[in-house]
Write a protein that holds these residues in place. Structure first.
Motif, mmCIF file in Angstrom:
data_model
loop_
_atom_site.group_PDB
_atom_site.id
_atom_site.type_symbol
_atom_site.label_atom_id
_atom_site.label_comp_id
_atom_site.label_asym_id
_atom_site.label_seq_id
_atom_site.Cartn_x
_atom_site.Cartn_y
_atom_site.Cartn_z
ATOM 1 N N MET A 1 0.816 -1.195 0.000
ATOM 2 C CA MET A 1 0.000 0.000 0.000
ATOM 3 C C MET A 1 0.864 1.266 0.000
ATOM 4 O O MET A 1 0.515 2.244 -0.649
ATOM 5 C CB MET A 1 -0.923 -0.031 1.224
ATOM 6 C CG MET A 1 -1.883 1.105 1.274
ATOM 7 S SD MET A 1 -2.940 1.072 -0.176
ATOM 8 C CE MET A 1 -4.063 2.341 0.193
ATOM 9 N N ILE A 2 1.994 1.249 0.727
ATOM 10 C CA ILE A 2 2.878 2.410 0.769
ATOM 11 C C ILE A 2 3.374 2.741 -0.644
ATOM 12 O O ILE A 2 3.429 3.917 -1.025
ATOM 13 C CB ILE A 2 4.070 2.175 1.727
ATOM 14 C CG1 ILE A 2 3.585 2.078 3.167
ATOM 15 C CG2 ILE A 2 5.120 3.263 1.591
ATOM 16 C CD1 ILE A 2 3.038 3.368 3.742
ATOM 17 N N ALA A 3 3.724 1.733 -1.416
ATOM 18 C CA ALA A 3 4.225 1.971 -2.771
ATOM 19 C C ALA A 3 3.182 2.683 -3.626
ATOM 20 O O ALA A 3 3.514 3.601 -4.384
ATOM 21 C CB ALA A 3 4.642 0.654 -3.415
ATOM 22 N N VAL A 4 1.941 2.301 -3.498
ATOM 23 C CA VAL A 4 0.871 2.948 -4.258
ATOM 24 C C VAL A 4 0.734 4.410 -3.832
ATOM 25 O O VAL A 4 0.582 5.311 -4.668
ATOM 26 C CB VAL A 4 -0.465 2.191 -4.078
ATOM 27 C CG1 VAL A 4 -1.630 2.960 -4.672
ATOM 28 C CG2 VAL A 4 -0.371 0.801 -4.689
ATOM 29 N N LEU A 5 0.808 4.657 -2.530
ATOM 30 C CA LEU A 5 0.713 6.026 -2.031
ATOM 31 C C LEU A 5 1.892 6.884 -2.493
ATOM 32 O O LEU A 5 1.724 8.067 -2.802
ATOM 33 C CB LEU A 5 0.599 6.032 -0.508
ATOM 34 C CG LEU A 5 -0.700 5.446 0.051
ATOM 35 C CD1 LEU A 5 -0.626 5.359 1.575
ATOM 36 C CD2 LEU A 5 -1.903 6.253 -0.394
ATOM 37 N N VAL A 6 3.094 6.295 -2.542
ATOM 38 C CA VAL A 6 4.261 7.020 -3.039
ATOM 39 C C VAL A 6 4.060 7.402 -4.508
ATOM 40 O O VAL A 6 4.342 8.542 -4.911
ATOM 41 C CB VAL A 6 5.562 6.200 -2.858
ATOM 42 C CG1 VAL A 6 6.728 6.816 -3.619
ATOM 43 C CG2 VAL A 6 5.902 6.066 -1.388
ATOM 44 N N GLN A 56 11.890 14.072 15.508
ATOM 45 C CA GLN A 56 11.743 14.699 16.820
ATOM 46 C C GLN A 56 10.359 14.580 17.437
ATOM 47 O O GLN A 56 10.205 14.853 18.625
ATOM 48 C CB GLN A 56 12.131 16.179 16.704
ATOM 49 C CG GLN A 56 13.576 16.334 16.300
ATOM 50 C CD GLN A 56 13.990 17.786 16.137
ATOM 51 O OE1 GLN A 56 13.268 18.688 16.504
ATOM 52 N NE2 GLN A 56 15.163 17.993 15.575
ATOM 53 N N HIS A 57 9.387 14.224 16.660
ATOM 54 C CA HIS A 57 8.025 14.179 17.187
ATOM 55 C C HIS A 57 7.332 12.845 16.950
ATOM 56 O O HIS A 57 6.121 12.752 17.036
ATOM 57 C CB HIS A 57 7.183 15.308 16.588
ATOM 58 C CG HIS A 57 7.690 16.666 16.939
ATOM 59 N ND1 HIS A 57 7.641 17.182 18.212
ATOM 60 C CD2 HIS A 57 8.286 17.611 16.172
ATOM 61 C CE1 HIS A 57 8.169 18.394 18.213
ATOM 62 N NE2 HIS A 57 8.581 18.668 16.994
ATOM 63 N N SER A 58 8.099 11.859 16.621
ATOM 64 C CA SER A 58 7.575 10.511 16.405
ATOM 65 C C SER A 58 6.450 10.465 15.386
ATOM 66 O O SER A 58 5.518 9.679 15.506
ATOM 67 C CB SER A 58 7.106 9.899 17.727
ATOM 68 O OG SER A 58 8.164 9.839 18.642
ATOM 69 N N ALA A 59 6.528 11.335 14.373
ATOM 70 C CA ALA A 59 5.569 11.244 13.271
ATOM 71 C C ALA A 59 5.808 9.912 12.561
ATOM 72 O O ALA A 59 6.930 9.401 12.554
ATOM 73 C CB ALA A 59 5.749 12.403 12.310
ATOM 74 N N PRO A 60 4.788 9.341 11.981
ATOM 75 C CA PRO A 60 4.963 8.045 11.319
ATOM 76 C C PRO A 60 6.005 8.110 10.196
ATOM 77 O O PRO A 60 6.028 9.065 9.420
ATOM 78 C CB PRO A 60 3.585 7.754 10.730
ATOM 79 C CG PRO A 60 2.631 8.611 11.501
ATOM 80 C CD PRO A 60 3.412 9.815 11.927
ATOM 81 N N ASP A 61 6.850 7.104 10.130
ATOM 82 C CA ASP A 61 7.849 7.025 9.065
ATOM 83 C C ASP A 61 7.193 7.056 7.689
ATOM 84 O O ASP A 61 7.785 7.538 6.727
ATOM 85 C CB ASP A 61 8.687 5.750 9.190
ATOM 86 C CG ASP A 61 9.646 5.791 10.368
ATOM 87 O OD1 ASP A 61 9.941 6.900 10.862
ATOM 88 O OD2 ASP A 61 10.095 4.705 10.788
ATOM 89 N N ALA A 62 5.978 6.548 7.611
ATOM 90 C CA ALA A 62 5.273 6.518 6.333
ATOM 91 C C ALA A 62 5.062 7.921 5.771
ATOM 92 O O ALA A 62 5.031 8.104 4.558
ATOM 93 C CB ALA A 62 3.930 5.802 6.478
ATOM 94 N N TRP A 63 4.938 8.925 6.636
ATOM 95 C CA TRP A 63 4.794 10.300 6.156
ATOM 96 C C TRP A 63 6.014 10.700 5.337
ATOM 97 O O TRP A 63 5.889 11.289 4.270
ATOM 98 C CB TRP A 63 4.637 11.268 7.315
ATOM 99 C CG TRP A 63 3.329 11.235 8.020
ATOM 100 C CD1 TRP A 63 2.337 10.302 7.897
ATOM 101 C CD2 TRP A 63 2.874 12.184 8.968
ATOM 102 N NE1 TRP A 63 1.299 10.614 8.727
ATOM 103 C CE2 TRP A 63 1.609 11.768 9.398
ATOM 104 C CE3 TRP A 63 3.430 13.336 9.510
ATOM 105 C CZ2 TRP A 63 0.873 12.468 10.338
ATOM 106 C CZ3 TRP A 63 2.692 14.033 10.445
ATOM 107 C CH2 TRP A 63 1.430 13.610 10.850
ATOM 108 N N GLN A 64 7.182 10.404 5.886
ATOM 109 C CA GLN A 64 8.399 10.767 5.176
ATOM 110 C C GLN A 64 8.521 9.978 3.883
ATOM 111 O O GLN A 64 8.963 10.516 2.873
ATOM 112 C CB GLN A 64 9.632 10.552 6.045
ATOM 113 C CG GLN A 64 10.861 11.204 5.458
ATOM 114 C CD GLN A 64 11.991 11.335 6.454
ATOM 115 O OE1 GLN A 64 11.857 10.994 7.616
ATOM 116 N NE2 GLN A 64 13.115 11.817 5.993
ATOM 117 N N THR A 65 8.117 8.731 3.917
ATOM 118 C CA THR A 65 8.190 7.911 2.711
ATOM 119 C C THR A 65 7.221 8.417 1.653
ATOM 120 O O THR A 65 7.612 8.648 0.507
ATOM 121 C CB THR A 65 7.888 6.436 3.042
ATOM 122 O OG1 THR A 65 8.817 5.984 4.031
ATOM 123 C CG2 THR A 65 7.996 5.567 1.808
#
Length: 122
Positions: A1-6, A56-65
């Motif tokens: 699913m991450i790949a599709v979102l990217v 610094q704020h524990s945002a989900p890694d998926a956001w950065q991806t």
């Protein structure tokens, strides 16, 4: 699913880049490709904010991806910036080429650092 979102985010970023570049190009015709510089600097700032939020704020890694790799990858355009600089150099505008390359590099690094700082304060 991450790949599709990217992929989807990359498409949105590419369309956003086209829109910004077209809008700026219609309003201002200059020797230095300011639209490309602005796109790369604003994309670097956004990537800095994302990196800071994840680190610094524990945002989900998926956001950065998704947003970082997808949107920012589609939005920013290093290749176009270099092609424009080479064209400026070939047309005898070496000064404009240097301003474009060095300006983009310095401003993008500073914008990324600024984005990380903004994320740290938030």
């Amino acid at each position: 699913m991450i790949a599709v979102l990217v992929v989807l985010a990359g498409a949105v970023g590419a369309v956003a880049r086209f829109g910004v570049d077209s809008a700026v190009g219609r309003r201002w015709s200059t020797t230095v490709p300011w639209a490309t510089v602005g796109i790369n600097v604003s994309g670097s700032f956004l990537l800095g904010v994302l990196a800071g939020a994840v680190a610094q704020h524990s945002a989900p890694d998926a956001w950065q991806t998704v947003v970082g790799t997808g949107f920012c990858g589609g939005y920013t355009t290093f290749g176009t910036a270099m092609v424009q600089a080479v064209r400026l150099g070939h047309s005898g505008r070496s000064g404009a080429a240097a301003v474009s390359v060095l300006g983009t590099l310095v401003a993008s690094v500073l914008a990324c650092a600024g984005g990380v700082a903004v994320a740290a304060w938030a």
